[in-house]
Design an enzyme around this catalytic site. Structure first.
Site, PDB file in Angstrom:
ATOM      1  N   GLU A  54       4.597  -5.023   7.407  1.00 21.11           N
ATOM      2  CA  GLU A  54       3.821  -3.930   8.000  1.00 21.11           C
ATOM      3  C   GLU A  54       4.224  -3.585   9.427  1.00 21.11           C
ATOM      4  OE1 GLU A  54       2.554  -6.279   6.042  1.00 21.11           O
ATOM      5  OE2 GLU A  54       1.005  -5.435   4.737  1.00 21.11           O
TER       6      GLU A  54
ATOM      7  N   GLU B 156      -0.575  -9.282  -0.526  1.00 21.52           N
ATOM      8  CA  GLU B 156      -2.021  -9.476  -0.313  1.00 21.52           C
ATOM      9  C   GLU B 156      -2.768  -9.526  -1.653  1.00 21.52           C
ATOM     10  OE1 GLU B 156      -1.848  -6.088   2.448  1.00 21.52           O
ATOM     11  OE2 GLU B 156      -3.058  -7.294   3.810  1.00 21.52           O
TER      12      GLU B 156
ATOM     13  N   GLY C 292       0.734  -4.957   0.855  1.00 22.19           N
ATOM     14  CA  GLY C 292      -0.442  -5.012  -0.015  1.00 22.19           C
ATOM     15  C   GLY C 292      -0.177  -5.730  -1.336  1.00 22.19           C
TER      16      GLY C 292
ATOM     17  N   ALA D  83       0.865  -1.176   0.000  1.00 25.15           N
ATOM     18  CA  ALA D  83       0.000   0.000   0.000  1.00 25.15           C
ATOM     19  C   ALA D  83       0.904   1.229   0.000  1.00 25.15           C
ATOM     20  CB  ALA D  83      -0.886  -0.025   1.235  1.00 25.15           C
TER      21      ALA D  83
END
Ligand code: CAA
Length: 258
Positions: free
Chosen positions: A132, A112, A109, A64
């Site tokens: 993270e 993911e 992300g 992200a």
């Protein structure tokens, strides 16, 4: 679209995450574009399989977008997380099968995103991880849930707590990726796999996907009952008649997708 490229090659849709200067980091705008694109692909019956890859040399997706998240309030971060989760759930449940072709970093992300695809093919140079905790946060786009479902609880916790990057062979050993291939052959192999899938009865492929996705969250007796329903449903298709007739006549089946 500003952050994605989309092309169709025969019946395969190829999505390229296209912010190479930021290693394809997922900002809200990219997630919204992906959402709209997936909605369009879901209703495009000409597209029978999808491949997702990263643009540029270095990354599939490096997570992200940290610069965008940096100043978010708790409420804004919650909404951002929900946006990512909604888009990745849509991807996971897209009617068509989706292959992630991962050539470089698939972190946070990005890992993911890869996990929300049906099949992951990694180049020898790919790197995976959920870093993270090093940023003071948890994964927010489904990582705490899809990772243990793919690799088991203990290994997932190690990857989540330690935050180290792992290479493609380790990801393969853990069951995080299906195959490891030379970087130069990555797209060729992903397209060959997609073409093989596309040559089969599309409704049967879609129903296999639904059976696995729905069934994995059910008790075994409910899941097998669900399988019986969709197995029966296949016999209402023209492709079941064609597939079995072709076998009996010792010829290649010609599927209509109905
Ligand atoms: N967000 C925003 N920008 C990013 C980014 C990210 N996740 N990852 C890389 N970039 C940017 C860098 O800031 C840099 O931009 P500038 O050139 O403008 O400085 C550019 O991409 C190139 O990156 P690096 O110079 O850092 O490249 P490198 O080869 O030295 O390192 C890397 C590569 C190891 C992947 C490193 O970029 C990195 O650690 N990136 C962050 C990885 C990460 O922590 N991902 C998790 C994000 S949090 C998350 O994803 C939460 C969630 O689950 C929802």
């Amino acid at each position: 679209m500003e952050n994605l490229l989309y092309e169709k090659s025969d019946s395969i849709g190829i999505i390229t995450m296209n912010r190479p200067k930021a290693l394809n980091a997922l900002n809200a705008a990219t997630l919204r574009e992906l959402d709209s694109l997936l909605t369009a692909i879901a209703s495009d019956s000409a597209v029978k399989a999808v491949i997702i890859r990263g643009g540029g040399e270095k990354a599939f997706v490096a997570g992200a977008d940290i610069t965008e998240m940096q100043s978010m309030s708790a409420m804004e971060a919650r909404s951002f997380g929900k946006l990512g989760q909604m888009v990745f759930n849509k991807l996971e449940n897209l009617p068509q099968p989706v292959i992630a072709a991962i050539h470089g970093f698939a972190l946070g992300g990005g890992c993911e995103l890869a996990m929300a695809c049906d099949i992951r093919i990694a180049s020898e140079k790919a790197k995976f991880g959920q870093p993270e905790v090093m940023l003071g946060v948890t994964p927010g786009f489904g990582g705490t849930q899809r990772l243990p479902r793919l690799v088991g609880k203990g290994i997932a916790k190690e990857l989540l707590f330690v935050g180290d990057q792992i290479d493609a062979l380790e990801a393969y050993r853990l069951g995080l990726v299906n195959r490891v291939v030379p970087v130069a052959s990555l797209m060729e192999i992903a397209i060959a796999m997609a073409n093989k899938i596309v040559s089969h009865a599309p409704v049967a492929v879609q129903l296999c996907k639904a059976a696995v996705n729905e069934g994995m969250d059910m008790a075994l007796d409910s899941a097998t009952a669900y399988e019986a329903e969709i197995f029966g449903l296949c016999f209402a298709t023209i492709d079941q008649k064609e597939g079995m007739q072709a076998f009996v006549e010792k010829r290649k089946a010609n599927f209509a997708g109905k």
